[in-house]
Design an enzyme around this catalytic site. Structure first.
Site, mmCIF file in Angstrom:
data_model
loop_
_atom_site.group_PDB
_atom_site.id
_atom_site.type_symbol
_atom_site.label_atom_id
_atom_site.label_comp_id
_atom_site.label_asym_id
_atom_site.label_seq_id
_atom_site.Cartn_x
_atom_site.Cartn_y
_atom_site.Cartn_z
ATOM 1 N N ASP A 104 0.841 -1.204 0.000
ATOM 2 C CA ASP A 104 0.000 0.000 0.000
ATOM 3 C C ASP A 104 0.875 1.252 0.000
ATOM 4 O OD1 ASP A 104 -2.305 1.500 2.375
ATOM 5 O OD2 ASP A 104 -2.359 1.487 0.189
ATOM 6 N N HIS A 105 0.563 2.176 -0.915
ATOM 7 C CA HIS A 105 1.276 3.464 -0.997
ATOM 8 C C HIS A 105 2.795 3.283 -1.117
ATOM 9 C CE1 HIS A 105 -2.088 6.158 -0.620
ATOM 10 N NE2 HIS A 105 -2.565 5.408 0.352
ATOM 11 N N ASP A 161 2.755 4.913 -5.627
ATOM 12 C CA ASP A 161 1.958 6.128 -5.450
ATOM 13 C C ASP A 161 2.832 7.339 -5.773
ATOM 14 O OD1 ASP A 161 0.152 7.734 -2.678
ATOM 15 O OD2 ASP A 161 0.498 8.305 -4.780
ATOM 16 N N HIS A 204 -8.058 9.850 3.753
ATOM 17 C CA HIS A 204 -7.595 8.906 4.773
ATOM 18 C C HIS A 204 -8.001 9.365 6.172
ATOM 19 C CE1 HIS A 204 -4.327 7.764 1.718
ATOM 20 N NE2 HIS A 204 -5.170 6.747 1.808
ATOM 21 N N GLY A 205 -8.068 8.396 7.068
ATOM 22 C CA GLY A 205 -8.231 8.714 8.486
ATOM 23 C C GLY A 205 -9.677 8.698 8.951
ATOM 24 N N HIS A 261 -9.419 4.792 -2.186
ATOM 25 C CA HIS A 261 -8.707 4.859 -0.907
ATOM 26 C C HIS A 261 -9.619 5.550 0.104
ATOM 27 C CE1 HIS A 261 -4.387 3.761 -1.862
ATOM 28 N NE2 HIS A 261 -5.050 3.546 -2.977
ATOM 29 N N ASN A 279 -9.974 0.365 -0.039
ATOM 30 C CA ASN A 279 -8.959 0.355 1.034
ATOM 31 C C ASN A 279 -9.563 0.680 2.402
ATOM 32 O OD1 ASN A 279 -7.187 -0.026 -1.096
ATOM 33 N ND2 ASN A 279 -5.708 1.486 -0.355
HETATM 34 O O1 LIG Z 1 -6.791 4.238 1.897
HETATM 35 C C1 LIG Z 1 -6.373 3.720 2.935
HETATM 36 C C2 LIG Z 1 -7.270 3.521 4.150
HETATM 37 O O2 LIG Z 1 -8.105 4.596 4.344
HETATM 38 P P1 LIG Z 1 -8.955 4.722 5.712
HETATM 39 O O3 LIG Z 1 -8.180 5.647 6.604
HETATM 40 O O4 LIG Z 1 -10.296 5.292 5.306
HETATM 41 O O5 LIG Z 1 -9.097 3.352 6.321
HETATM 42 N N1 LIG Z 1 -5.099 3.257 3.024
HETATM 43 O O6 LIG Z 1 -4.315 3.306 1.924
HETATM 44 C C3 LIG Z 1 -4.550 2.742 4.297
HETATM 45 C C4 LIG Z 1 -3.320 3.549 4.739
HETATM 46 C C5 LIG Z 1 -3.652 4.977 5.036
HETATM 47 C C6 LIG Z 1 -3.624 5.311 6.525
HETATM 48 O O7 LIG Z 1 -4.763 4.825 7.166
HETATM 49 NA NA NA Z 2 -3.092 0.741 -2.168
HETATM 50 ZN ZN LIG Z 3 -4.647 5.043 0.858
#
Ligand SMILES: O=C(COP(=O)(O)O)N(O)CCCCO
Ligand code: NA
Ligand SMILES: [Zn+2]
Length: 305
Positions: A80-81, A102, A178-179, A208, A251
């Site tokens: 991820d990212h 990313d 996010h968050g 995301h 995500n």
């Molecule tokens: O897109 C997301 C998750 O998003 P969410 O914060 O809504 O669970 N991620 O890529 C997870 C990592 C980001 C920090 O949480």
């Molecule tokens: Na991802």
């Molecule tokens: Zn994300």
């Protein structure tokens, strides 16, 4: 069985359902994700951020890979990212079957260049690639994108980007962030934009920032001594609608963070004398399983494996 991201997401886009891609940082989170997927006959993606790789390394990756291999449903392990070509290749070397590069904070040209490099290397090794165009609000792990810079994905640019990079799936900015604080009350999701991008493209699209931040979990978090402000996530119906129109990978990290903390806090509050880690981390696993089950039902992936 351990499969690539494409093995899971191409059928999801074609079948108009979403597949959860849940972040893991330890054994219990990984068990909650994969065991719930097996129980509900749902494909699933387990993802590790670069922070999770720093925290758990090959030890954690091996837990995921072993559970995935033995699972009775398709499971992919996803980076991820990923923030660089090197990070993506290191993940592939660790056994990941899907990687995100990313480079969405770069301009279009540099994003294309960086993404293309990863696609070529990953495809040479049979690994699927996620990339991102457009910027979410909120904190993208290593990047703070404040409201004015957060810009949503342009549909025409998305077509160009896909053609020039060969990316297997594309994360688009459509109003999520996010968050735990995704906007005052219900975050605005640009459904017209999702539908426009989906009508012009055929690859799986990625959302995301798709935690729902269920109010019941937030209330339990506070009741068990947690402190959190006005938390809000994406509404179930917004997510359902998005998966009908091309969003295939969804995500989720914050919901698992909140759920596991609720399980732990409630266990410790209920029995201050407790110091058996199984009695403390076990309840975390149970609350996470409930949250994961709800998400899989919202996304429509139950019974698809
Ligand atoms: O897109 C997301 C998750 O998003 P969410 O914060 O809504 O669970 N991620 O890529 C997870 C990592 C980001 C920090 O949480
Ligand atoms: Na991802
Ligand atoms: Zn994300």
């Amino acid at each position: 069985m351990l499969v690539t991201g494409n093995d899971i997401l191409v059928p999801a886009r074609a079948g108009h359902y979403g597949v959860g891609s849940f972040n893991t940082n330890n054994m219990e989170i990984t068990q909650a994700i994969i065991h719930t997927a097996e129980r509900l006959r749902s494909p699933v993606m387990v993802q590790m951020s670069e922070g999770a790789i720093k925290y758990g390394g090959q030890d954690l990756a091996n837990i995921v890979i072993d559970l995935a291999r033995r699972a009775t449903v398709p499971v992919a392990l996803h980076l991820d990212h990923g923030s660089s070509y090197e990070s993506a290749l290191k993940a592939i070397k660790m056994g990941f079957t899907s990687v995100m590069i990313d480079a969405s904070h770069h301009g279009f040209e540099d994003n294309v260049k960086e993404t293309k490099r990863v696609v070529e290397a990953a495809h040479a090794m049979g690994i699927s690639v996620e990339s991102e165009l457009g910027r979410l609000g909120g904190i993208e792990e290593h990047i703070v994108v404040d409201e004015k810079d957060a810009f949503l994905t342009d549909p025409e640019e998305a077509v160009q980007f896909i053609e020039q990079t060969g990316t297997d799936y594309l994360a688009i900015a459509i109003g999520t962030s996010h968050g735990a604080f995704k906007g005052k009350g219900r975050p605005y999701i640009d459904h017209a934009r999702i539908e426009k991008i989906a009508s012009l493209t055929s690859i799986p699209l990625v959302a995301h920032g798709s935690s729902g931040v269920p109010q019941e979990i937030v209330e339990r978090f506070r009741a068990a001594g947690g402190q959190i402000g006005d938390a809000a996530g994406i509404a179930d119906e917004d997510l359902q609608r998005a998966t009908q129109f091309g969003i295939a990978k969804v995500n989720v990290d914050t919901d698992l963070r909140l759920a596991s903390t609720v399980g732990i806090r409630e266990a410790l509050m209920a029995n201050p004398k407790e110091f058996d880690p199984r009695k403390i981390f076990g309840p975390a696993r149970d609350v996470m399983s409930q949250v994961i089950e709800h998400k899989m039902r919202v996304l429509g992936s139950v019974g698809k494996a």
